[in-house]
Design an enzyme around this catalytic site. Structure first.
Site, PDB file in Angstrom:
ATOM      1  N   LYS A  96       0.807  -1.229   0.000  1.00 43.62           N
ATOM      2  CA  LYS A  96       0.000   0.000   0.000  1.00 43.62           C
ATOM      3  C   LYS A  96       0.839   1.277   0.000  1.00 43.62           C
ATOM      4  CE  LYS A  96      -4.432  -1.548   1.807  1.00 43.62           C
ATOM      5  NZ  LYS A  96      -4.248  -2.971   2.206  1.00 43.62           N
ATOM      6  N   GLU A 118     -10.769   6.787   4.496  1.00 41.18           N
ATOM      7  CA  GLU A 118     -11.359   5.885   5.473  1.00 41.18           C
ATOM      8  C   GLU A 118     -10.422   4.707   5.624  1.00 41.18           C
ATOM      9  OE1 GLU A 118     -12.289   5.863   2.293  1.00 41.18           O
ATOM     10  OE2 GLU A 118     -11.742   3.783   1.880  1.00 41.18           O
ATOM     11  N   SER A 385       1.821  -9.841  -0.801  1.00 41.27           N
ATOM     12  CA  SER A 385       1.485  -8.414  -0.688  1.00 41.27           C
ATOM     13  C   SER A 385       1.842  -7.787   0.655  1.00 41.27           C
ATOM     14  CB  SER A 385      -0.001  -8.211  -0.981  1.00 41.27           C
ATOM     15  OG  SER A 385      -0.800  -9.035  -0.155  1.00 41.27           O
TER      16      SER A 385
HETATM   17  C1  PLP Z   1      -5.072  -4.056   1.798  1.00 45.12           C
HETATM   18  C2  PLP Z   1      -4.327  -5.288   1.506  1.00 45.12           C
HETATM   19  C3  PLP Z   1      -4.714  -6.167   0.459  1.00 45.12           C
HETATM   20  C4  PLP Z   1      -5.957  -5.972  -0.348  1.00 45.12           C
HETATM   21  O1  PLP Z   1      -5.981  -4.842  -1.180  1.00 45.12           O
HETATM   22  P1  PLP Z   1      -5.796  -4.918  -2.739  1.00 45.12           P
HETATM   23  O2  PLP Z   1      -6.174  -3.563  -3.198  1.00 45.12           O
HETATM   24  O3  PLP Z   1      -6.704  -5.990  -3.277  1.00 45.12           O
HETATM   25  O4  PLP Z   1      -4.375  -5.240  -3.005  1.00 45.12           O
HETATM   26  C5  PLP Z   1      -3.922  -7.276   0.207  1.00 45.12           C
HETATM   27  N1  PLP Z   1      -2.819  -7.542   0.941  1.00 45.12           N
HETATM   28  C6  PLP Z   1      -2.426  -6.732   1.952  1.00 45.12           C
HETATM   29  C7  PLP Z   1      -1.208  -7.101   2.729  1.00 45.12           C
HETATM   30  C8  PLP Z   1      -3.169  -5.587   2.281  1.00 45.12           C
HETATM   31  O5  PLP Z   1      -2.766  -4.806   3.283  1.00 45.12           O
END
Ligand code: PLP
Length: 406
Positions: A96, A118, A385
């Site tokens: 993010k 938010e 992610s």
């Molecule tokens: C917020 C988040 C997601 C989901 O958001 P996407 O917009 O679908 O990428 C996935 N993995 C992590 C670690 C997150 O913090």
């Protein structure tokens, strides 16, 4: 593969990805969005902006993030070779920060003073508060009272970073109400404030802009994978909530016809009950939160309640580009449930020493399932992610005993 992906820039000038996306918002807000679009298209071409962002990616975020061959996991499964793109190693622990820094720099260049957003579990709030602190902007985060009580560490982080956390006391006091409260606050002063959306969702230009900021993930991964193995991955896997980490890694590979691409949605407690957030698997096209896309909706077009063990994935909509990629059959949208996700959480922790975020575990779980059907010459690249620090207490409390943690 479809001509659309090769020849036509997406989105079009109105923000459409095929029939999805666009902008379905009140007139006042449209004027503000047009301004953001114009400013963004300008800075996109601006060399000094791009250099500043690239420099922060390198020296602040710690990019390029590593590519790791998960040999132990691959061997244990006995199928394909699994590789992880380590977005969990970024400053703040997830992907993010890539788009939050972009949005904060854009806001600064536009002369804005306050970033507002938010947050549900607090992940977007923390990443945005971090970017705001660095760039020198105020940050107002709207958060439901119920979520504030549940996500104590992230609330504390935001406050330490200097952000104002505004409790939302209406309705169910969760994410949905926080979205409404944040939008109302935004409309009161769209001159000094700018709304920073947390995924590839919302009205144009956000699905485009957030995707562009996340593209770095796939650009790096493609080059790293080629360097490490001498070829492209056979399969690419990412989890899909709003869809930002997925589109970030997919984009670099969309024109590589040999690469099979999988987006993994949460089937939660199962697709037959209501406890899931499998928007592309079970939803229908509709309009919600200012854009057109697949949505989980009732017969009146209202958002259905959603659920996943990973709170970052429980959103009833999805980024419009994913809807197009589904219709074009370029990406396979599949699911992973809570149980397989928790299995993947402990498996990766114990055989590779990497504790992943529960969101990312959906991608790992699907990759493990897929790997078992393939041979040792095949490869799977997974976008990891985020890291699992935020999930430790929850997992321990609910699943620790089952996995031998005494
Ligand atoms: C917020 C988040 C997601 C989901 O958001 P996407 O917009 O679908 O990428 C996935 N993995 C992590 C670690 C997150 O913090």
């Amino acid at each position: 593969m479809s001509r659309t992906l090769n020849d036509i820039p997406l989105p079009d000038s109105k923000g459409y990805f095929g029939e999805y996306g666009g902008s379905y918002i009140p007139e006042v807000l449209q004027k503000v969005m047009d301004e953001i679009t114009e400013a963004y298209l300008q800075i996109k071409q601006d060399k000094s902006f791009q250099e500043e962002l690239q420099s922060l990616y390198r020296h602040y975020v710690g990019r390029p993030s590593a590519l790791f061959h998960a040999r132990n996991l691959s061997k244990k499964i006995g199928g394909a070779q699994i590789y992880l793109k380590r977005e969990d190693l970024n400053h703040t622990g997830a992907h993010k920060i890539n788009h939050c820094l972009g949005e904060a720099l854009l806001a600064k260049r536009m002369g804005k003073e306050i970033l507002i957003a938010e947050t549900g579990a607090g992940q977007h709030g923390v990443a945005l508060a971090t970017a705001a602190a660095l760039v020198g902007l105020e940050c107002h985060i709207y958060m439901g009272e119920v979520d504030i009580a549940k996500e104590h560490p992230n609330v504390t982080r935001m406050k330490i970073l200097g952000a104002k956390v505004i409790p939302v006391t209406r309705g169910t006091r969760t994410l949905k109400d926080a979205v409404d409260a944040a939008f109302e606050a935004y409309l009161e002063d769209p001159i000094r404030q700018i709304y920073a959306i947390g995924s590839v969702v919302g009205p144009h230009p956000f699905p485009m802009m957030v995707r562009d900021f996340q593209q770095i993930v796939g650009t790096e991964a493609r080059q790293q994978f080629l360097e490490m193995t001498g070829r492209l991955p056979d399969n690419l896997v990412a989890c899909v909530g709003g869809g930002s980490n997925a589109i970030g890694i997919f984009t670099a590979f969309l024109n590589d016809e040999s690469v099979s691409i999988y987006g993994v949605e949460p089937s939660g407690r199962g697709l037959t009950g209501g406890d899931h957030a499998a928007t592309l698997s079970l939803g229908k096209p509709g309009i919600m939160h200012g854009f057109r896309s697949y949505m989980l909706q009732d017969e009146n077009g209202m958002p259905l309640p959603v659920y996943s063990v990973a709170s970052g994935l429980d959103y009833p909509g999805v980024g419009p580009q994913h809807s197009l990629l589904k219709d074009l059959n370029r990406v396979n949208y599949v699911t992973a449930g809570d149980k397989d996700t928790i299995d993947a959480f402990f498996e990766l922790s114990r055989v590779e020493g990497i504790i992943p975020a529960l969101e990312s575990c959906h991608a790992v779980a699907y990759a493990m399932e897929l790997a078992a059907t393939l041979s040792a010459e095949d490869t799977i690249l997974v976008n990891l992610s985020g890291r699992g620090d935020k999930d430790l207490d929850f997992v321990m409390e609910n699943y620790g005993k089952d996995y031998g943690c005494e």
